[in-house]
Scaffold this motif. Structure first.
Motif, PDB file in Angstrom:
ATOM      1  N   SER A  57     157.793  54.142 -52.656  1.00 35.09           N
ATOM      2  CA  SER A  57     158.325  54.173 -51.283  1.00 35.09           C
ATOM      3  C   SER A  57     157.203  54.160 -50.241  1.00 35.09           C
ATOM      4  CB  SER A  57     159.212  55.408 -51.083  1.00 35.09           C
ATOM      5  OG  SER A  57     158.437  56.601 -51.158  1.00 35.09           O
ATOM      6  N   SER A  60     153.066  50.717 -49.019  1.00 33.95           N
ATOM      7  CA  SER A  60     152.313  50.089 -47.929  1.00 33.95           C
ATOM      8  C   SER A  60     150.911  50.683 -47.831  1.00 33.95           C
ATOM      9  CB  SER A  60     153.053  50.258 -46.601  1.00 33.95           C
ATOM     10  OG  SER A  60     153.202  51.637 -46.272  1.00 33.95           O
ATOM     11  N   LYS A  65     154.209  45.956 -50.979  1.00 33.50           N
ATOM     12  CA  LYS A  65     155.526  46.056 -50.348  1.00 33.50           C
ATOM     13  C   LYS A  65     156.476  46.820 -51.262  1.00 33.50           C
ATOM     14  CE  LYS A  65     155.156  41.743 -47.716  1.00 33.50           C
ATOM     15  NZ  LYS A  65     155.759  40.406 -47.464  1.00 33.50           N
ATOM     16  N   SER A  66     157.077  47.871 -50.733  1.00 36.25           N
ATOM     17  CA  SER A  66     158.041  48.648 -51.514  1.00 36.25           C
ATOM     18  C   SER A  66     159.192  47.788 -52.000  1.00 36.25           C
ATOM     19  CB  SER A  66     158.592  49.815 -50.662  1.00 36.25           C
ATOM     20  OG  SER A  66     157.561  50.706 -50.301  1.00 36.25           O
ATOM     21  N   SER A  67     159.554  46.790 -51.221  1.00 44.10           N
ATOM     22  CA  SER A  67     160.693  45.944 -51.575  1.00 44.10           C
ATOM     23  C   SER A  67     160.458  45.170 -52.875  1.00 44.10           C
ATOM     24  CB  SER A  67     160.986  44.959 -50.437  1.00 44.10           C
ATOM     25  OG  SER A  67     159.853  44.150 -50.163  1.00 44.10           O
ATOM     26  N   TYR A  69     159.669  46.307 -55.607  1.00 45.65           N
ATOM     27  CA  TYR A  69     159.946  47.127 -56.793  1.00 45.65           C
ATOM     28  C   TYR A  69     161.406  47.578 -56.876  1.00 45.65           C
ATOM     29  CZ  TYR A  69     154.916  47.013 -56.532  1.00 45.65           C
ATOM     30  OH  TYR A  69     153.621  46.578 -56.448  1.00 45.65           O
ATOM     31  N   ASP A  70     162.254  47.104 -55.969  1.00 43.63           N
ATOM     32  CA  ASP A  70     163.708  47.333 -56.036  1.00 43.63           C
ATOM     33  C   ASP A  70     164.023  48.813 -56.254  1.00 43.63           C
ATOM     34  OD1 ASP A  70     166.398  46.965 -56.086  1.00 43.63           O
ATOM     35  OD2 ASP A  70     166.386  45.355 -57.576  1.00 43.63           O
ATOM     36  N   GLU A  72     166.235  50.716 -54.842  1.00 44.59           N
ATOM     37  CA  GLU A  72     167.659  51.048 -54.933  1.00 44.59           C
ATOM     38  C   GLU A  72     168.161  50.915 -56.365  1.00 44.59           C
ATOM     39  OE1 GLU A  72     170.097  48.940 -52.207  1.00 44.59           O
ATOM     40  OE2 GLU A  72     169.053  49.706 -50.411  1.00 44.59           O
TER      41      GLU A  72
END
Length: 410
Positions: A57, A60, A65-67, A69-70, A72
């Motif tokens: 999370s 950065s 990018k946290s995105s 690593y999925d 959710e």
């Protein structure tokens, strides 16, 4: 190589589910440990998963990018695993391993920092998932490994924390870029489970590591701004006991020649002149030396200081092959080590406690009964050494930078 701790058997249902769920390098990791889970203990996903989610999370800070690593999906899988269903536990465990391996590989990818590799085997390589996971499973305390980011250098971990502080405070663009460059310099350093030495030419400090911890640290004198200690990585291979000191040409001209012309003899300076730089030079008689030409810079002269207590190399020097002529050595000049700014050498590293480092490198004392000069002792194991430059520091108000004495942060 150390053998990894023996993996305890998983429950048959969970082991079977992991065998079905895993693939590729990740499956090879699990197969080698009897499909024992890494993240699940006693039918529950352990706290190490939350530690990983915390890192992801804040990716950065790593320049990632946290995105990617999925998060959710990971959180959803962890939630489903609370049912203790073997299939749900296996899916969570395998996915956590896969994401963790990707995150570690991404973190360790070299950034913009420059490093010369005297030993090419030290140049960072892309590591496969099986290797990353085996390294994580090796320590007895997996929780401690995750909490301390044991796959990264402690210097990286410290600067990562600073990056979080800088992001929260909204520091200037220039300060952020400088901090990111410092972070990249630490990104290519090994973690503490690799036996290695780190020298920071900014702070004038040395650390050495092994078996998952910092063994010790000491002050060092490093290169002056005119004769900088380079960004360099190699493998320490030799200890030279009772070393000579080969006098640099500019010191022969600027320091030694004027003393001789003023009436001193080489013998009184505990030095000798040699015919050439080859392995078997001839000692020159005083009558063969044109000191006015040496003082004028018109003639180069090989001089070396004899071994002894006052020798500039001290009792020992530690060598690693490199084209820069850089090495680590003892020093009789203790006063410079007491100064807050220790940029005084010709590029080599003068050690506060050469005997202590030597004991660790050689697995024995550096003391020797023989007074013979230049006793070469091969180290039992070659030890990587990294010469770096870390100017970023923490302050009560946030972050700051040491004086950029080498001009490398600009």
């Amino acid at each position: 190589m150390f053998a990894a701790p023996a993996a305890q058997a998983a429950t048959p249902a969970l082991a079977s589910a992991i065998r079905e769920e895993a693939g590729g390098d990740v499956k090879r990791f699990y197969a080698a440990r009897g499909y024992k889970p890494l993240w699940v203990r006693a039918g529950k996903v352990g706290p190490e998963a939350a530690t990983l989610l915390g890192y992801l999370s804040t990716a950065s800070r790593d320049g990632l990018k946290s995105s990617a690593y999925d998060l959710e999906k990971l959180e959803e899988l962890i939630t489903r695993a609370r049912s203790s269903d073997p299939q749900a536990l296996a899916r969570a465990d395998v996915t956590l391993s896969d994401v963790f391996a990707r995150y570690v590989r991404d973190m360790r990818r070299p950034g913009k920092a420059k490093m010369d590799y005297a030993d090419r085997s030290l140049k960072p390589k892309r590591t496969d998932a099986e290797t990353v996971l085996r390294a994580a499973a090796f320590p007895k305390d997996f929780g401690g490994y995750m909490k301390n980011m044991g796959w990264m250098s402690e210097h990286y971990v410290r600067l990562r924390t600073l990056m979080g502080r800088a992001q929260a405070q909204g520091v200037s663009k220039d300060a952020m870029a400088r901090l990111r460059l410092n972070l990249d310099r630490t990104r290519i350093l090994p973690g503490p489970y690799v036996h290695h030495v780190v020298v920071d030419a900014s702070s004038g400090q040395l650390w050495y590591y092994g078996s998952g911890k910092r063994v010790d640290t000491m002050k060092v004198v490093v290169g002056a701004p005119e004769t900088q200690t380079p960004m360099l990585a190699g493998k320490l291979q030799w200890a030279i006991l009772n070393p000579y000191w080969n006098v640099p040409d500019y010191l022969a001209q600027k320091s030694i020649a004027p003393k001789v012309l003023g009436g001193r003899s080489l013998a009184s300076l505990r030095m000798e002149a040699l015919s050439d730089w080859g392995p078997n030079p001839r000692k020159l008689a005083p009558s063969e030396i044109d000191w006015p030409a040496v003082a004028a810079g018109q003639q180069a002269l090989r001089l070396r200081e004899l071994p002894g207590g006052a020798n500039s190399m001290g009792k020992v020097k530690f060598l690693f092959p490199n084209d820069e002529g850089i090495y680590l050595h003892d020093t009789p000049d203790r006063a410079l080590l007491g100064k807050p700014d220790r940029h005084f050498s010709n590029g080599c590293i003068r050690l506060e406690n050469a005997g202590q480092l030597g004991q660790w490198l050689m697995h024995r004392s550096i003391r020797t009964k023989s007074k013979a000069p230049e006793q070469a002792v091969a180290l039992p194991v070659e030890v990587p050494v990294y010469l770096t430059y870390i100017t970023a520091i923490a302050t009560e108000r946030g972050i700051a930078f040491r004086n950029d004495v080498y001009g490398r942060d600009g």
